[in-house]
Design a protein around this motif. Structure first.
Motif: not given
Length: 68
Positions: A52-61
């Motif tokens: 989830i942390e990686r997804i957030a970072k990839a989406l910039g949120v």
């Protein structure tokens, strides 16, 4: 599938689409299989907190934007 997993998946998809990214774009950024991301977005898979942390970072949120 839990309501939380479904909400997370819908938020990921909504934010990804708002940023003009395809599922494939996000998968390439994260180096994950497209089938896995499809299952996450549909609420069929529960990603780990690290993912989830990686997804957030990839989406910039923030993580809060994904789970809130």
């Amino acid at each position: 599938m839990t309501d939380t997993a479904k909400k997370l998946g819908l938020n990921i998809k909504r934010i990804r689409e708002a940023k003009g990214m395809t599922q494939g774009d996000l998968c390439r950024k994260l180096d994950v299989d497209r089938a896995y991301m499809s299952n996450v977005e549909s609420g069929k898979k529960n990603p780990t907190l690290a993912t989830i942390e990686r997804i957030a970072k990839a989406l910039g949120v923030s993580i809060e934007k994904l789970v809130g």
